[in-house]
Design a protein around this motif. Structure first.
Motif, PDB file in Angstrom:
ATOM      1  N   THR A 126     -10.178  -0.649  13.428  1.00 17.87           N
ATOM      2  CA  THR A 126      -9.969  -1.989  13.327  1.00 17.87           C
ATOM      3  C   THR A 126     -11.262  -2.886  13.521  1.00 17.87           C
ATOM      4  OG1 THR A 126      -7.608  -2.037  14.305  1.00 17.87           O
ATOM      5  CG2 THR A 126      -8.717  -4.086  14.311  1.00 17.87           C
ATOM      6  N   LEU A 167       1.155   0.269  12.747  1.00 13.26           N
ATOM      7  CA  LEU A 167       0.781  -1.108  12.492  1.00 13.26           C
ATOM      8  C   LEU A 167      -0.730  -1.313  11.952  1.00 13.26           C
ATOM      9  CD1 LEU A 167       2.618  -2.678  15.576  1.00 13.26           C
ATOM     10  CD2 LEU A 167       3.534  -2.483  13.202  1.00 13.26           C
ATOM     11  N   TRP A 171      -1.530  -3.079   8.300  1.00 12.48           N
ATOM     12  CA  TRP A 171      -2.398  -4.308   8.315  1.00 12.48           C
ATOM     13  C   TRP A 171      -3.538  -4.053   7.729  1.00 12.48           C
ATOM     14  CZ3 TRP A 171      -6.872  -5.615  11.261  1.00 12.48           C
ATOM     15  CH2 TRP A 171      -6.954  -6.916  11.144  1.00 12.48           C
ATOM     16  N   ASP A 174      -2.880  -3.859   3.910  1.00 14.35           N
ATOM     17  CA  ASP A 174      -2.629  -5.177   3.272  1.00 14.35           C
ATOM     18  C   ASP A 174      -3.708  -5.828   2.900  1.00 14.35           C
ATOM     19  OD1 ASP A 174      -0.429  -7.228   2.895  1.00 14.35           O
ATOM     20  OD2 ASP A 174      -1.753  -8.313   4.193  1.00 14.35           O
ATOM     21  N   ARG A 175      -4.819  -5.931   3.828  1.00 14.00           N
ATOM     22  CA  ARG A 175      -5.932  -6.577   3.667  1.00 14.00           C
ATOM     23  C   ARG A 175      -6.813  -6.331   2.427  1.00 14.00           C
ATOM     24  NH1 ARG A 175      -9.089  -8.970   7.503  1.00 14.00           N
ATOM     25  NH2 ARG A 175     -11.008  -7.873   6.799  1.00 14.00           N
ATOM     26  N   SER A 182       0.710   0.031   2.572  1.00 20.33           N
ATOM     27  CA  SER A 182       1.069  -0.990   3.557  1.00 20.33           C
ATOM     28  C   SER A 182       2.523  -0.838   3.880  1.00 20.33           C
ATOM     29  CB  SER A 182       0.637  -2.494   3.336  1.00 20.33           C
ATOM     30  OG  SER A 182       0.943  -3.193   4.338  1.00 20.33           O
ATOM     31  N   LEU A 186       4.447   0.567   7.360  1.00 25.11           N
ATOM     32  CA  LEU A 186       5.236  -0.328   8.189  1.00 25.11           C
ATOM     33  C   LEU A 186       6.616   0.057   8.061  1.00 25.11           C
ATOM     34  CD1 LEU A 186       4.965  -3.254   9.450  1.00 25.11           C
ATOM     35  CD2 LEU A 186       5.871  -4.297   7.507  1.00 25.11           C
ATOM     36  N   TRP A 202       7.293  -9.733   7.601  1.00 22.16           N
ATOM     37  CA  TRP A 202       5.934  -9.884   7.260  1.00 22.16           C
ATOM     38  C   TRP A 202       5.785  -9.742   5.790  1.00 22.16           C
ATOM     39  CZ3 TRP A 202       1.515  -6.195   6.858  1.00 22.16           C
ATOM     40  CH2 TRP A 202       0.408  -6.677   6.874  1.00 22.16           C
ATOM     41  N   GLU A 303      -4.418 -13.797   8.744  1.00 21.75           N
ATOM     42  CA  GLU A 303      -4.780 -12.334   9.307  1.00 21.75           C
ATOM     43  C   GLU A 303      -3.900 -11.955  10.709  1.00 21.75           C
ATOM     44  OE1 GLU A 303      -9.390 -11.339   8.430  1.00 21.75           O
ATOM     45  OE2 GLU A 303      -9.043 -13.219   9.808  1.00 21.75           O
ATOM     46  N   LEU A 306       0.745 -10.569  11.373  1.00 18.88           N
ATOM     47  CA  LEU A 306       1.485  -9.409  11.536  1.00 18.88           C
ATOM     48  C   LEU A 306       1.622  -9.416  13.006  1.00 18.88           C
ATOM     49  CD1 LEU A 306       2.907  -6.678  11.003  1.00 18.88           C
ATOM     50  CD2 LEU A 306       0.745  -5.677  11.116  1.00 18.88           C
ATOM     51  N   TRP A 307       0.523  -9.827  13.850  1.00 22.53           N
ATOM     52  CA  TRP A 307       0.515  -9.506  15.216  1.00 22.53           C
ATOM     53  C   TRP A 307       1.496 -10.524  16.003  1.00 22.53           C
ATOM     54  CZ3 TRP A 307      -0.964  -4.971  15.620  1.00 22.53           C
ATOM     55  CH2 TRP A 307      -1.913  -4.517  14.256  1.00 22.53           C
ATOM     56  N   GLY A 331      -4.622  -6.841  17.575  1.00 18.27           N
ATOM     57  CA  GLY A 331      -4.776  -8.408  17.341  1.00 18.27           C
ATOM     58  C   GLY A 331      -5.620  -8.922  18.197  1.00 18.27           C
TER      59      GLY A 331
END
Length: 403
Positions: A126, A167, A171, A174-175, A182, A186, A202, A303, A306-307, A331
């Protein structure tokens, strides 16, 4: 005149933002101070819970391990002699079945080692994805590794690090606009923890049809794997266990329905305000309202979406133990990367409060004590509110996305 008004308006917003951050920094400081004071008394006990050889302490993992043993021996994975009922679906037992080949304590220690490596891995992943400054990456990741939810998770041997890794994978994919990957990640998370099914909103509300379809397919495929390997009877038994679930009023349960059960039903854990059992359904209605509001908020991207949805899913769930906050750790790194240091530090401070908070109030069967022991709901609400207001138009650095 319009230019002057614009400058004045901008100035007022900056002043308000500065005051807000000052308040948040101050609150975070005192929460950290209180948590540190409690850690002086209780941290040794927390570490002892992780290192002890007693499987009576590692009760969640004990139920997983016994289910794995039962699966390998052809027995009933939901009636394997564990103190706690295994609340995870059959596919989880299938995935960890190799641990059933080891003795219980050896399997637990291996599971903890893999969990810690997984946590370090997804925090580093992350931070790298967000290009988080090294100082903030060390501070944020270090505090999350020492947080009360994670330490308790490791002591009990729970599944949350695995879910958080899924997760983060969803995430980051997806970015990088890899919608199918993604969605697959999920869907696997939801298959392992069905109470997180609302996170499927989401991709749905953002019209990411490839991602949503992949999530549904992967989730169903994983569930089918558990159905085939563990047998139809195990799946039917698990469905029965889920149907028996209710809003547990125990202090560690941070959801809104649980708080309503705590305040408005009679229970052995403390003093309720009134006896109004129907208020539990009001709690579910409030939780659904929070979930719908969050889904509307994230439909245009952002961004933190999701969180925010993960936090909303926990608020509406019948059971959302305090340790579920492990799911929201990445997050917080996002907040640090986007210059929201004050709210991020507040959340880190709240996660630093040791689980022994309840020991300060547990002997007092009074209404004020009931409010104090509902702290974990306030903590979860704070996480949801911060992520909810952090949701805005997607602003992804193309260079970062390709890194």
């Amino acid at each position: 005149m319009s230019g002057c008004e614009s400058v004045l308006s901008t100035g007022r917003l900056e002043v308000r933002g500065g005051l807000r951050d000052a308040v948040l920094y101050t609150v975070a400081f005192w929460v950290f101070a209180g948590a540190l004071w409690m850690d002086v008394w209780f941290l040794g006990g927390v570490l002892d819970r992780i290192s002890t050889e007693s499987m009576n302490v590692h009760v969640d993992f004990d139920s997983f391990w016994r289910s794995a043993r039962a699966l390998l021996g052809g027995g009933d994975i939901y009636d394997a002699g564990a103190r706690l009922v295994n609340l995870n679906p059959p596919v989880w037992t299938v995935l960890i079945s190799p641990l059933g080949l080891l003795e219980a304590l050896d399997a637990y220690r291996l599971f903890v080692l893999l969990s810690v490596l997984g946590v370090i891995g997804y925090l580093a992943w992350t931070a790298e994805e967000l290009r988080l400054r090294s100082a903030w990456a060390v501070v944020g990741s270090g505090l999350l590794l020492l947080s009360s939810p994670l330490l308790s998770t490791l002591a009990l041997g729970q599944v949350y690090p695995v879910l958080t890794l899924g997760l983060v994978a969803a995430w980051i994919s997806d970015r990088r606009d890899d919608q199918r990957l993604s969605g697959v990640a999920l869907g696997l998370v939801v298959a392992l923890k069905p109470s997180l099914a609302p996170v499927l909103l989401w991709p749905l509300v953002r019209r990411r049809w490839d991602s949503f379809s992949a999530a549904c397919v992967s989730g169903l495929a994983a569930s089918l794997l558990g159905f085939v390997v563990a047998g139809p009877s195990a799946t039917l038994r698990y469905v029965g266990i889920l149907s028996e679930g209710s809003a547990n009023p125990y202090w560690d349960n941070a959801s809104i329905p649980a708080a309503m059960a705590r305040f408005f039903t009679e229970h052995p854990y403390g003093q309720n305000l009134f006896t109004l059992p129907w208020m539990v359904y009001v709690g579910y209605a409030l939780g659904i309202g929070v979930l719908v509001l969050t889904a509307v908020r994230v439909r245009d991207g952002g961004e933190a979406g999701l969180w925010a949805l993960v936090a909303a899913s926990l608020l509406v769930s019948p059971i959302a133990w305090h340790n579920y906050l492990v799911l929201l750790g990445p997050g917080i790194l996002l907040l640090l990367a986007r210059g929201r240091g004050a709210p991020a530090l507040l959340l880190l401070a709240l996660q630093a409060i040791p689980a022994q908070w309840v020991l300060l109030w547990n002997d007092e069967r009074t209404i004020p004590a009931t409010f104090a022991l509902t702290l974990y709901l306030y903590v979860l609400l704070a996480h949801w509110a911060v992520f909810f207001f952090a949701v805005g138009p997607a602003n992804v650095d193309p260079g970062a996305a390709k890194a």
